[in-house]
Scaffold this motif. Structure first.
Motif, PDB file in Angstrom:
ATOM      1  N   ARG A  52      49.276  11.195  25.758  1.00  0.00           N
ATOM      2  CA  ARG A  52      49.101  10.112  24.757  1.00  0.00           C
ATOM      3  C   ARG A  52      49.796  10.086  23.630  1.00  0.00           C
ATOM      4  O   ARG A  52      50.064   8.684  23.603  1.00  0.00           O
ATOM      5  N   ASN A 110      44.513   0.351  19.735  1.00  0.00           N
ATOM      6  CA  ASN A 110      42.661   0.008  19.182  1.00  0.00           C
ATOM      7  C   ASN A 110      41.357  -0.273  20.433  1.00  0.00           C
ATOM      8  O   ASN A 110      40.239   0.001  20.455  1.00  0.00           O
ATOM      9  N   HIS A 112      41.052   2.512  23.155  1.00  0.00           N
ATOM     10  CA  HIS A 112      40.825   3.776  23.465  1.00  0.00           C
ATOM     11  C   HIS A 112      40.746   4.287  22.002  1.00  0.00           C
ATOM     12  O   HIS A 112      42.250   4.348  20.951  1.00  0.00           O
ATOM     13  N   THR A 113      40.048   5.028  21.695  1.00  0.00           N
ATOM     14  CA  THR A 113      39.203   5.926  20.523  1.00  0.00           C
ATOM     15  C   THR A 113      40.011   7.176  20.712  1.00  0.00           C
ATOM     16  O   THR A 113      40.716   7.687  19.614  1.00  0.00           O
ATOM     17  N   GLU A 114      40.632   7.631  21.507  1.00  0.00           N
ATOM     18  CA  GLU A 114      41.179   8.673  21.739  1.00  0.00           C
ATOM     19  C   GLU A 114      42.996   8.636  20.892  1.00  0.00           C
ATOM     20  O   GLU A 114      43.110   9.001  20.045  1.00  0.00           O
ATOM     21  N   ARG A 116      43.637   5.961  19.193  1.00  0.00           N
ATOM     22  CA  ARG A 116      42.720   5.871  18.072  1.00  0.00           C
ATOM     23  C   ARG A 116      43.248   7.339  16.770  1.00  0.00           C
ATOM     24  O   ARG A 116      43.621   7.221  15.675  1.00  0.00           O
ATOM     25  N   GLU A 117      42.731   8.058  17.630  1.00  0.00           N
ATOM     26  CA  GLU A 117      42.434   9.783  16.718  1.00  0.00           C
ATOM     27  C   GLU A 117      44.085   9.810  16.556  1.00  0.00           C
ATOM     28  O   GLU A 117      44.801  10.400  15.782  1.00  0.00           O
ATOM     29  N   ARG A 118      44.990   9.456  17.630  1.00  0.00           N
ATOM     30  CA  ARG A 118      46.218  10.606  17.970  1.00  0.00           C
ATOM     31  C   ARG A 118      47.401   9.337  16.089  1.00  0.00           C
ATOM     32  O   ARG A 118      47.874  10.140  15.918  1.00  0.00           O
ATOM     33  N   GLU A 119      46.404   8.323  16.932  1.00  0.00           N
ATOM     34  CA  GLU A 119      47.556   7.947  15.543  1.00  0.00           C
ATOM     35  C   GLU A 119      47.113   8.004  13.935  1.00  0.00           C
ATOM     36  O   GLU A 119      47.927   8.210  13.354  1.00  0.00           O
ATOM     37  N   ALA A 120      46.070   8.328  14.176  1.00  0.00           N
ATOM     38  CA  ALA A 120      45.407   8.414  12.823  1.00  0.00           C
ATOM     39  C   ALA A 120      46.066  10.168  12.208  1.00  0.00           C
ATOM     40  O   ALA A 120      47.035  10.202  11.197  1.00  0.00           O
ATOM     41  N   LEU A 121      46.300  10.964  12.988  1.00  0.00           N
ATOM     42  CA  LEU A 121      46.801  12.028  12.646  1.00  0.00           C
ATOM     43  C   LEU A 121      48.450  12.043  12.671  1.00  0.00           C
ATOM     44  O   LEU A 121      49.428  12.320  11.580  1.00  0.00           O
ATOM     45  N   LYS A 122      48.597  10.499  13.590  1.00  0.00           N
ATOM     46  CA  LYS A 122      50.584  10.737  13.528  1.00  0.00           C
ATOM     47  C   LYS A 122      50.896   9.450  11.829  1.00  0.00           C
ATOM     48  O   LYS A 122      51.660  10.137  10.922  1.00  0.00           O
TER      49      LYS A 122
END
Length: 189
Positions: A52, A110, A112-114, A116-122
């Motif tokens: 990731r 965009n 892959h949900t996993e 996108r979640e990592r991007e949000a945390l970053k």
């Protein structure tokens, strides 16, 4: 590619992006990424803790933003300091030679949900770093939070425009334009 070639992290990111586009994120392994880059699995893990992270850099963006805020003129207000940081990001990271890669990267995120979640945390981590940098400039808590969150909104608006293949404008000017629009929206009655 020979193993002695420079920029192993960049090579790994490029290989990962190619494989994620070809096979999908879920169907790509770290070993395949390393082999495509002409490197070993252990070299991959020297730079990234998991697959990731290969598309999220290694903290370079955070450092550029924090330094940009720190080096803003002393009289700059909080949003102007954030704008200076975004300018620095545009000059050194979101450059014309990275636009195509960045657009492809965003398409993979965009899809892959996993990721996108990592991007949000970053982005949460980046916002926290902006807040801390503004605090070091003496900006009070709530004001620092608002400026940092508005700065991240400006980033998102500018980034989406910057990666658009029909766009040729630089990230810095796009960020300044987005900041002007955010300020105008805040001034409306």
């Amino acid at each position: 590619m020979a193993r002695w070639q420079p920029d192993a992290p960049g090579r790994l990111a490029a290989a990962a992006l190619d494989l994620f586009e070809e096979r999908g994120y879920e169907n790509t392994t770290v070993i395949e990424i390393a082999e495509r880059a002409g490197l070993t699995k252990s070299t991959f893990f020297r730079y990234f803790p998991d697959k990731r992270e290969v598309l999220f850099g290694r903290g370079a963006v955070t450092g550029l933003l924090v330094e940009g805020i720190a080096s803003a003129p002393p009289a700059a207000g909080p949003l102007d300091a954030v704008a200076d940081a975004l300018d620095a990001l545009g000059r050194t990271f979101f450059t014309a030679d990275r636009r195509e890669f960045s657009g492809r990267r965003q398409a993979v995120l965009n899809a892959h949900t996993e990721l996108r979640e990592r991007e949000a945390l970053k982005r949460i981590d980046l916002t926290d770093s902006l807040i801390e940098a503004l605090h070091r400039r003496g900006v009070p808590g709530r004001t620092a939070r608002v400026a940092a969150k508005l700065g991240m909104l400006v980033w998102e608006i500018a980034y989406d425009q910057w990666i658009d293949t029909d766009n040729s404008e630089g990230f810095g000017p796009l960020a300044r334009q987005a900041l002007a629009e955010v300020r105008a929206a805040g001034a409306e009655r």
